[in-house]
Design a protein around this motif. Structure first.
Motif, PDB file in Angstrom:
ATOM      1  N   VAL A  23       0.869  -1.097  -0.079  1.00  0.00           N
ATOM      2  CA  VAL A  23      -0.022   0.031   0.207  1.00  0.00           C
ATOM      3  C   VAL A  23       1.017   1.162  -0.215  1.00  0.00           C
ATOM      4  N   ALA A  63      -9.128   4.336  -2.338  1.00  0.00           N
ATOM      5  CA  ALA A  63      -8.035   3.419  -2.683  1.00  0.00           C
ATOM      6  C   ALA A  63      -8.090   3.211  -4.171  1.00  0.00           C
ATOM      7  N   THR A  79      -3.426   4.662  -1.362  1.00  0.00           N
ATOM      8  CA  THR A  79      -4.682   5.271  -0.820  1.00  0.00           C
ATOM      9  C   THR A  79      -4.245   6.845  -0.089  1.00  0.00           C
ATOM     10  N   SER A 101      -8.618  -0.287   1.193  1.00  0.00           N
ATOM     11  CA  SER A 101      -7.506  -0.930   0.743  1.00  0.00           C
ATOM     12  C   SER A 101      -7.765  -2.446   0.988  1.00  0.00           C
TER      13      SER A 101
END
Length: 178
Positions: A23, A63, A79, A101
């Motif tokens: 992420v 996201a 994100t 996410s």
């Protein structure tokens, strides 16, 4: 794949995480920046930026997903965390970053994901408060999907961050045993 979910906390460079997806704590443009965002873009190479241009940005708390390119991870979920202001909305938006996410990962059949400490760098979110929101959001998601088989790695930039994650995690676990 289905099975038990689990959480790991580690001090490490997120770009080196051996997971299906990392992420990115991105900015609204998704076109790269400093901190984690810059490190991910540098490690993934120019094709990541090229794909991000096609996404037309991302709203705070939402996201979007791209390929991982030169990263170990096959995917990057971008994100945008809130810039800390102290307002109640900050916590809702930060929680949404983690929840959205995980939802995006699940929708793409991803079962291992690494998160940075979103919004705790230049966006100024106090680390302990952000960590409490983060761990609660992820454990709440895991309660909704107990057999998702999701492995979540919190890739902490430094030992101080990892220590706070461990402390908050232990407090959360102890609270759940009562």
């Amino acid at each position: 794949m289905t099975g038990k979910n689990h959480i790991v906390i580690r001090t490490m460079d997120i770009t080196q995480a051996d997971v299906e997806c990392i992420v990115n704590a991105a900015n609204n443009s998704l076109l790269g920046g400093g901190g984690v965002d810059g490190a991910i873009h540098r490690a993934a190479g120019p094709d990541l930026l090229k794909e991000c241009r096609t996404l037309h940005g991302c709203k705070t708390g939402e996201a979007k997903i791209t390929g991982g390119y030169r990263l170990k991870a096959k995917y990057v979920i971008h994100t945008v965390g809130p810039v800390y202001s102290g307002a109640a909305e900050d916590a809702k938006l930060l929680r949404s970053c983690y929840w959205n996410s995980l939802e995006l990962a699940r929708a793409h059949g991803i079962h291992s994901i690494a998160f940075p400490a979103i919004s705790t760098g230049v966006y100024g979110y106090p680390l302990r408060a952000a960590t409490e929101i983060t761990l609660k959001a992820v454990t709440d998601w895991m309660k909704v999907y107990p057999d998702a088989g999701m492995s979540v790695l919190f890739a902490c930039f430094d030992d101080r961050t990892a220590d706070v994650y461990h402390e908050v995690w232990e407090k959360l676990i102890q609270g759940g045993k009562r």
